[in-house]
Design an enzyme around this catalytic site. Structure first.
Site, mmCIF file in Angstrom:
data_model
loop_
_atom_site.group_PDB
_atom_site.id
_atom_site.type_symbol
_atom_site.label_atom_id
_atom_site.label_comp_id
_atom_site.label_asym_id
_atom_site.label_seq_id
_atom_site.Cartn_x
_atom_site.Cartn_y
_atom_site.Cartn_z
ATOM 1 N N CYS A 64 -3.550 15.477 2.751
ATOM 2 C CA CYS A 64 -2.339 15.082 2.020
ATOM 3 C C CYS A 64 -1.970 16.148 1.004
ATOM 4 O O CYS A 64 -2.836 16.727 0.349
ATOM 5 C CB CYS A 64 -2.550 13.749 1.290
ATOM 6 S SG CYS A 64 -2.445 12.331 2.367
ATOM 7 N N HIS A 65 -0.665 16.366 0.869
ATOM 8 C CA HIS A 65 -0.162 17.294 -0.137
ATOM 9 C C HIS A 65 -0.164 16.619 -1.505
ATOM 10 O O HIS A 65 -0.008 15.398 -1.609
ATOM 11 C CB HIS A 65 1.271 17.719 0.205
ATOM 12 C CG HIS A 65 1.356 18.548 1.437
ATOM 13 N ND1 HIS A 65 1.378 18.000 2.698
ATOM 14 C CD2 HIS A 65 1.410 19.895 1.596
ATOM 15 C CE1 HIS A 65 1.456 18.981 3.588
ATOM 16 N NE2 HIS A 65 1.478 20.133 2.956
ATOM 17 N N MET A 99 1.606 7.723 2.491
ATOM 18 C CA MET A 99 0.175 7.613 2.200
ATOM 19 C C MET A 99 -0.052 7.169 0.759
ATOM 20 O O MET A 99 -0.959 6.385 0.486
ATOM 21 C CB MET A 99 -0.542 8.934 2.486
ATOM 22 C CG MET A 99 -0.475 9.375 3.946
ATOM 23 S SD MET A 99 -0.854 8.075 5.155
ATOM 24 C CE MET A 99 -2.530 7.680 4.740
ATOM 25 N N GLU A 100 0.772 7.635 -0.151
ATOM 26 C CA GLU A 100 0.648 7.226 -1.545
ATOM 27 C C GLU A 100 0.911 5.731 -1.693
ATOM 28 O O GLU A 100 0.205 5.046 -2.456
ATOM 29 C CB GLU A 100 1.610 8.035 -2.426
ATOM 30 C CG GLU A 100 1.201 9.475 -2.634
ATOM 31 C CD GLU A 100 1.408 10.415 -1.440
ATOM 32 O OE1 GLU A 100 0.954 11.566 -1.522
ATOM 33 O OE2 GLU A 100 2.015 10.003 -0.427
ATOM 34 N N ASP A 114 -12.676 -7.042 -6.369
ATOM 35 C CA ASP A 114 -13.741 -6.764 -7.328
ATOM 36 C C ASP A 114 -13.710 -7.745 -8.502
ATOM 37 O O ASP A 114 -14.756 -8.198 -8.963
ATOM 38 C CB ASP A 114 -13.621 -5.334 -7.857
ATOM 39 C CG ASP A 114 -14.635 -5.048 -8.941
ATOM 40 O OD1 ASP A 114 -15.850 -5.110 -8.648
ATOM 41 O OD2 ASP A 114 -14.229 -4.792 -10.090
#
Length: 145
Positions: A64-65, A99-100, A114
């Site tokens: 990824c950039h 992707m982000e 969590d």
């Protein structure tokens, strides 16, 4: 093999929206609604975690950039059995921000898990019903700068 060369691509406006859900017991959902989670508000913490994760995507996914993000927003919708997380990311760049958005949603979902895992465990310490599902890109938009 390696990072895609985007040097010849135009800098344009790019947006992506991703979504996913975490399945929890109705009792856990109700305790979230009432603000009774020991570690604090899972949605607030997940929002911050998701925003931070989106900004770190290039460090997590090797090809990824690094993209200067202009906006990262997360939203949460609670139902009786799950919480849906939506992440919206915007940038003006040479490559997309899908992707982000996916990383933002994934980390937000893991953060919720969590924070409530002590409520979701069975007597053997397992998570028989808790699951993260349907993480996907809902929308991608490309425009001109």
């Amino acid at each position: 093999m390696g990072m895609v060369d985007v040097s010849s691509k135009a800098v344009i406006s790019r947006e992506a929206e991703a979504a996913g859900a975490i399945v929890l017991s109705p009792e856990t959902i109700e305790r979230i609604r009432r603000g009774e989670i020991k570690k604090g508000d899972p949605l607030l913490v997940a929002e911050v975690a998701g925003m931070n994760a989106a900004k770190q995507t290039h460090l997590l996914i090797p090809h990824c950039h690094q993209i200067p993000l202009e906006a990262v927003r997360l939203s949460f919708e609670l139902s009786e059995r799950h919480i849906e997380v939506r992440g919206h990311v915007r940038a003006t760049a040479k490559t997309g921000v899908e992707m982000e958005a996916l990383v933002a949603v994934s980390i937000a979902l893991c953060t919720i898990w969590d924070m409530v895992k002590y409520l979701e465990k069975d007597t053997g310490g397992q998570y028989p019903a808790t699951r993260i599902q349907d993480v996907r890109v809902v929308r991608k938009v490309k425009g001109h700068a």
